[in-house]
Every structure is written in C-alpha cells, then in structure tokens.
Design a protein around this motif. Structure first.
Motif, PDB file in Angstrom:
ATOM      1  N   GLY A  71      -0.806   9.626  11.847  1.00 38.77           N
ATOM      2  CA  GLY A  71       0.346   9.348  10.996  1.00 38.77           C
ATOM      3  C   GLY A  71       0.401  10.293   9.802  1.00 38.77           C
ATOM      4  O   GLY A  71      -0.263  10.051   8.789  1.00 38.77           O
ATOM      5  N   PRO A  72       1.199  11.354   9.867  1.00 36.75           N
ATOM      6  CA  PRO A  72       1.249  12.339   8.765  1.00 36.75           C
ATOM      7  C   PRO A  72       1.675  11.751   7.423  1.00 36.75           C
ATOM      8  O   PRO A  72       1.192  12.192   6.369  1.00 36.75           O
ATOM      9  N   THR A  73       2.577  10.759   7.432  1.00 36.09           N
ATOM     10  CA  THR A  73       2.982  10.190   6.148  1.00 36.09           C
ATOM     11  C   THR A  73       1.835   9.349   5.568  1.00 36.09           C
ATOM     12  O   THR A  73       1.586   9.364   4.364  1.00 36.09           O
ATOM     13  N   ARG A  74       1.111   8.631   6.456  1.00 35.70           N
ATOM     14  CA  ARG A  74      -0.071   7.906   5.963  1.00 35.70           C
ATOM     15  C   ARG A  74      -1.130   8.894   5.474  1.00 35.70           C
ATOM     16  O   ARG A  74      -1.810   8.632   4.473  1.00 35.70           O
ATOM     17  N   VAL A  75      -1.250  10.034   6.154  1.00 37.80           N
ATOM     18  CA  VAL A  75      -2.211  11.061   5.726  1.00 37.80           C
ATOM     19  C   VAL A  75      -1.889  11.531   4.307  1.00 37.80           C
ATOM     20  O   VAL A  75      -2.774  11.649   3.456  1.00 37.80           O
ATOM     21  N   MET A  76      -0.603  11.758   4.026  1.00 32.69           N
ATOM     22  CA  MET A  76      -0.221  12.194   2.674  1.00 32.69           C
ATOM     23  C   MET A  76      -0.653  11.144   1.640  1.00 32.69           C
ATOM     24  O   MET A  76      -1.251  11.485   0.608  1.00 32.69           O
ATOM     25  N   GLY A  77      -0.363   9.872   1.920  1.00 42.13           N
ATOM     26  CA  GLY A  77      -0.753   8.804   0.992  1.00 42.13           C
ATOM     27  C   GLY A  77      -2.263   8.722   0.823  1.00 42.13           C
ATOM     28  O   GLY A  77      -2.769   8.517  -0.286  1.00 42.13           O
ATOM     29  N   THR A  78      -2.976   8.898   1.925  1.00 43.32           N
ATOM     30  CA  THR A  78      -4.441   8.816   1.872  1.00 43.32           C
ATOM     31  C   THR A  78      -5.018   9.959   1.042  1.00 43.32           C
ATOM     32  O   THR A  78      -5.965   9.766   0.273  1.00 43.32           O
ATOM     33  N   LEU A  79      -4.431  11.145   1.175  1.00 37.86           N
ATOM     34  CA  LEU A  79      -4.889  12.277   0.359  1.00 37.86           C
ATOM     35  C   LEU A  79      -4.778  11.941  -1.125  1.00 37.86           C
ATOM     36  O   LEU A  79      -5.672  12.230  -1.912  1.00 37.86           O
ATOM     37  N   SER A 106       0.801  -1.231   0.000  1.00 31.85           N
ATOM     38  CA  SER A 106       0.000   0.000   0.000  1.00 31.85           C
ATOM     39  C   SER A 106       0.831   1.276   0.000  1.00 31.85           C
ATOM     40  O   SER A 106       0.431   2.283   0.565  1.00 31.85           O
ATOM     41  N   GLY A 107       1.993   1.239  -0.614  1.00 33.52           N
ATOM     42  CA  GLY A 107       2.802   2.457  -0.726  1.00 33.52           C
ATOM     43  C   GLY A 107       3.117   3.015   0.637  1.00 33.52           C
ATOM     44  O   GLY A 107       3.439   2.283   1.578  1.00 33.52           O
ATOM     45  N   ILE A 108       2.961   4.331   0.761  1.00 32.45           N
ATOM     46  CA  ILE A 108       3.350   4.983   2.010  1.00 32.45           C
ATOM     47  C   ILE A 108       2.265   4.883   3.087  1.00 32.45           C
ATOM     48  O   ILE A 108       2.420   5.390   4.189  1.00 32.45           O
ATOM     49  N   LEU A 109       1.165   4.195   2.784  1.00 29.39           N
ATOM     50  CA  LEU A 109       0.123   4.013   3.809  1.00 29.39           C
ATOM     51  C   LEU A 109       0.614   3.137   4.951  1.00 29.39           C
ATOM     52  O   LEU A 109       0.202   3.295   6.086  1.00 29.39           O
ATOM     53  N   ARG A 114       7.341   0.517   7.528  1.00 32.94           N
ATOM     54  CA  ARG A 114       7.976  -0.103   8.703  1.00 32.94           C
ATOM     55  C   ARG A 114       8.672   0.975   9.525  1.00 32.94           C
ATOM     56  O   ARG A 114       9.038   0.769  10.659  1.00 32.94           O
ATOM     57  N   GLU A 115       8.862   2.100   8.876  1.00 33.39           N
ATOM     58  CA  GLU A 115       9.413   3.281   9.512  1.00 33.39           C
ATOM     59  C   GLU A 115       8.572   4.423   8.975  1.00 33.39           C
ATOM     60  O   GLU A 115       8.495   4.604   7.771  1.00 33.39           O
ATOM     61  N   PHE A 116       7.906   5.157   9.847  1.00 36.44           N
ATOM     62  CA  PHE A 116       6.977   6.179   9.362  1.00 36.44           C
ATOM     63  C   PHE A 116       6.887   7.316  10.374  1.00 36.44           C
ATOM     64  O   PHE A 116       7.412   7.212  11.478  1.00 36.44           O
ATOM     65  N   MET A 117       6.225   8.386   9.988  1.00 39.24           N
ATOM     66  CA  MET A 117       6.128   9.497  10.922  1.00 39.24           C
ATOM     67  C   MET A 117       4.820   9.437  11.694  1.00 39.24           C
ATOM     68  O   MET A 117       3.777   9.088  11.144  1.00 39.24           O
ATOM     69  N   MET A 118       4.901   9.770  12.979  1.00 38.45           N
ATOM     70  CA  MET A 118       3.686   9.883  13.784  1.00 38.45           C
ATOM     71  C   MET A 118       3.746  11.144  14.627  1.00 38.45           C
ATOM     72  O   MET A 118       4.805  11.542  15.100  1.00 38.45           O
ATOM     73  N   LYS A 119       2.577  11.751  14.792  1.00 39.64           N
ATOM     74  CA  LYS A 119       2.409  12.749  15.845  1.00 39.64           C
ATOM     75  C   LYS A 119       1.746  11.993  16.971  1.00 39.64           C
ATOM     76  O   LYS A 119       0.666  11.435  16.787  1.00 39.64           O
ATOM     77  N   ASP A 120       2.412  11.924  18.127  1.00 41.97           N
ATOM     78  CA  ASP A 120       1.742  11.316  19.272  1.00 41.97           C
ATOM     79  C   ASP A 120       1.684  12.275  20.441  1.00 41.97           C
ATOM     80  O   ASP A 120       2.677  12.876  20.827  1.00 41.97           O
ATOM     81  N   LEU A 121       0.459  12.405  20.948  1.00 38.70           N
ATOM     82  CA  LEU A 121       0.160  13.271  22.096  1.00 38.70           C
ATOM     83  C   LEU A 121      -0.128  12.372  23.294  1.00 38.70           C
ATOM     84  O   LEU A 121      -0.734  11.296  23.124  1.00 38.70           O
ATOM     85  N   TYR A 122       0.316  12.777  24.469  1.00 40.21           N
ATOM     86  CA  TYR A 122       0.069  12.022  25.702  1.00 40.21           C
ATOM     87  C   TYR A 122      -0.504  12.969  26.740  1.00 40.21           C
ATOM     88  O   TYR A 122      -0.046  14.111  26.845  1.00 40.21           O
TER      89      TYR A 122
END
Ligand code: ATP
Ligand code: MG
Length: 407
Positions: free
Chosen positions: A297-305, A147-150, A153-161
């Motif tokens: 996941g911002p990189t998954r967001v880009m792929g989803t767009l 699924s491409g960049i969706l 194994r290494e990807f970007m995440m914004k995580d808030l706690y």
C-alpha cells in the motif's frame, strides 16, 4: 517549483480530530486533505511522494518480470459469486446496485478479475508463468478508519498476481517476490520484519506480512531475537521469553505498534478450481493453475515513513522519496532566481521559497515539509550558498558547484 505558487499553503495547526503523527504532519505540510473518514486527496506534495514510492516499487516489480497494466474497479457480482467471496467478504466489500438493479462490487482486491483474464487467455503450459501487476485504488469498508492515511476506506495499492504450472514454480517465484519486497522496504529506510500470518479472506494458507517496527500502528507480532522467526499474534501460540522454536537459541520478543506495509499470499489452486482456470500440461492433461498475489500500500507507506521519520518540527523525508531534491530559501538580498535556474539546469528538482514572508516562517515551513537538503541565499551569503541538512544543525558555506556535487 516556486513555493508562492504551491497549492495549498502549510498550516500552523493540526486538525482537531487528528490523533496520529502522520495525520497531523501530512495535513499541516499540505501533503494530504481529508474528504471524509478514510478518504484522502493526495495534494501535489503528497502525490510527488507517492509517485516516487510507486517508482521504487515499479522498478523491483519489473526486475522480477512483472508486466504493468490497469484493471477496472467496478466489478460484476457474478464474478465474485464464482469463488463465494461476494458473501465471504461481505464485511469489507462496498456493494452497489445500479438503476437497472444490476449489482456490483467496488474492488477491494483483484484475484477474481485476474482469474477471469487468465481463463480467457491461457491454453497450455507454454502460456505460463504469468506475472502482472497494477497500481490502483482499493475500496474497503474499514470499521475504524483512524490512524490518518495508514488506514483508508479508499487507498492505493500495488498488487501483483502470478500464475504457474506447479506449486514448486509458484513457491520459487514467491521467494523472489519476498526478496523484491525486502529490497523495496530497505530502500525506503524501514526497520522491518517478514512475519508469518494467516490469510484472512484470501486463503487458508499461511502468508507473509512485511511489518515495520515501532511505527505507530495497530499490529502486534512475536519474533526471535536471534533468528528470522516471526509470527503474527493471531497465529502465535506462546509467550514472551520463550525459547525460539526455530533456532532453539534466541528468546521470543514482542513488537507492538507495528504497521503492515506489504503482504504476500501463496494462494495455490483454490481460485483456479472455483473459476475453472485450467491449462493443459505436456501430456495433454488438464490441470488447475497455481496462483499467488502480492500487495503493497503506497499511501500507507507514505504515512508510515512520516510515523518513523519525523521530529518535533516536522517530517524528515529520505532522499529516495522526498517531494523535491532541495529546498531553496531566498532571504532578502539573495539572488534566488539565479540559483534556482542554475540548479534546474543541473537537473535538480527544487522547491524555491520565493515568498515575501519572514525568515522564521520560511525555516519553520522548510522543517515541516521535510526536504532533506536546505539551501539559503541571502545578502550575507553573497555569491555563495548556505547548505544545511534536515537532520543536522551544521551549516556549510559553499559555491553552487560544490552544492550540486553534494546532492
Ligand atoms: P490490515 O490488516 O492492516 O487491515 P490487510 O491485511 O487487510 O491490512 P492486505 O489485504 O494484506 O491488507 O493488503 C495489502 C497491503 O495494502 C497492506 O499490506 C497495506 O500496505 C495496504 N492496505 C491494506 N489495507 C489498507 C487500508 N485500509 N489503507 C491503506 N492501506 C492499506
Ligand atoms: Mg494483510
């Protein structure tokens, strides 16, 4: 930016192994490059898009009190043993041993790290609540990195706690984050639903996923056609056509091929109890901290767009995340340099196609890259500019001033 200098050039052919639309178009357009399965370079165009996505997320995180920081990716085994997740998350976690035989995890998430930070820095109820977040790389040993960049194994995440004195305070904030996420995904232009789901290796509690419909993804969920009831297929017990158990009016429908772009977790006191993260309340009693975590996941967001917004010619970025505001195409006889400089003076971010290639190639690349506004200068346009939107075939002849005003 001069297109003649842009690295790398676009490609006519998609990679042979590319199955998904985001993989094909993002590689052809020069946004991403695959190093190996599940591992991608964000090239200059891709980095521009992800930076804009991150900024949209950052603004909403700050608006709900989030404080940005940055945590390490290499974690000591001991910390992960405190919750038992060294073993529990064995399948997903990359582990390594250094030359002194010390064991580490490469971060697949950061709950344990935040807990360690909290116990070092919290004493009383007056120190709470706390909201911290970061943007960073996550490593996950995904069995099928397709699924491409969706799915990397290494990807970007914004995580808030978030950490709280009580369940009520946690759940109030949880609803605020839900609202902030909804704003983010709306601004990105997604048709999404908030779907109840299980918590995987994070929690036994129910969580909420933000699922984008018809986005070429691997997720399935069930939802009501007249209220906001929606459940992931892993926890839904029923079938299509059933009466909605919540509003008793609508019918249950199925959404296949959706993509999870965000997930929020009300984790409770499970982590605090295992890692001994306590605060003293106003009566001097020791209590475990209530905890929540929230990922996008911002990189998954880009792929989803790209999966959602494209046509047979290429990508169609929306204004909020487009790598440039304007694609300026210079054809023979047009004064591209002057228009480029005038636009820059007006604060417009321009990709200027200054290359000596045929017009057809320029237009094809412009459609592939997908900047929402195209301006053309040529011998024919004289002191005017031709303006066309990526999503329309209508062409308008405008002055520079009029073109700027329309941006
Ligand atoms: P999935 O079910 O798709 O594997 P997940 O539920 O394991 O994802 P979370 O732990 O909830 O993922 O991560 C939070 C967010 O990080 C996800 O909503 C998604 O946007 C992003 N994300 C998760 N895994 C990946 C991945 N392998 N590649 C890119 N982004 C990812
Ligand atoms: Mg999830």
């Amino acid at each position: 930016m001069r297109q003649s200098k842009l690295f790398p050039k676009t490609r006519k052919e998609a990679p042979k192994d590319a199955e998904s639309i985001n993989h094909k178009l993002l590689v052809r357009g020069g946004f991403i490059d695959q190093l190996m399965a599940g591992s991608w370079t964000l090239l200059p165009l891709g980095w521009r898009v992800v930076t804009k996505i991150n900024q949209i997320i950052r603004e909403e995180m700050n608006a709900i009190g989030g404080q940005e920081m940055l945590m390490p990716l290499l974690h000591p085994k001991e910390l992960w043993n405190e919750t038992g997740r060294w073993d529990k998350a064995n399948e997903i976690m990359y582990k390594l041993t250094d030359s002194r035989k010390k064991e580490y995890a490469l971060s697949f998430t950061h709950e344990e790290i935040v807990m360690d930070l909290l116990r070092k820095n919290i004493k009383s109820y007056q120190d709470l609540p706390i909201y911290v977040y970061h943007f960073s790389t996550k490593f996950r040993n995904e069995p099928r990195a397709r699924s491409g960049i969706l799915r990397g194994r290494e990807f970007m995440m914004k995580d808030l706690y978030s950490a709280h004195v009580s369940e009520d305070d946690l759940m109030d904030y949880y609803e605020k984050v839900k609202g902030a996420y909804a704003k983010i995904f709306k601004e990105l232009g997604f048709n999404f639903k908030v779907v109840e789901a299980s918590g995987g290796v994070f929690t036994d509690r129910r969580t909420h996923e933000f699922q984008v419909l018809d986005a070429g993804g691997e997720d399935t969920f069930y939802f009501c056609d007249s209220c906001d009831y929606a459940l992931n297929k892993e926890i839904f017990e029923g079938k299509v056509g059933d009466k909605c158990p919540k509003c008793k009016k609508g019918k249950i429908k199925i959404a296949e091929n959706s993509v999870e772009v965000g997930n929020i977790f009300p984790l409770g006191t499970w982590y605090a109890e295992r890692m001994r993260v306590y605060y003293t309340d106003s009566q001097g009693k020791k209590k475990p901290v209530w905890f929540g975590s929230y990922g996008i996941g911002p990189t998954r967001v880009m792929g989803t767009l790209v999966e959602v917004f494209h046509d047979d010619k290429g990508i169609i970025w929306n204004k909020a995340v487009s790598p440039f505001d304007v694609h300026l195409i210079e054809l023979p006889g047009g004064n591209g340099k002057k228009v480029y400089e005038d636009l820059k003076k007006e604060g417009v971010d321009v990709l200027w196609d200054d290359r000596e290639v045929p017009a057809g190639e320029k237009f094809a690349d412009s459609d592939l890259i997908g900047i929402p506004v195209r301006l053309v200068v040529s011998e024919k346009t004289k002191d005017k500019i031709e303006r066309k939107e990526r999503t329309s075939s209508k062409i308008k002849l405008l002055s520079l001033k009029e073109a700027v005003e329309l941006l």
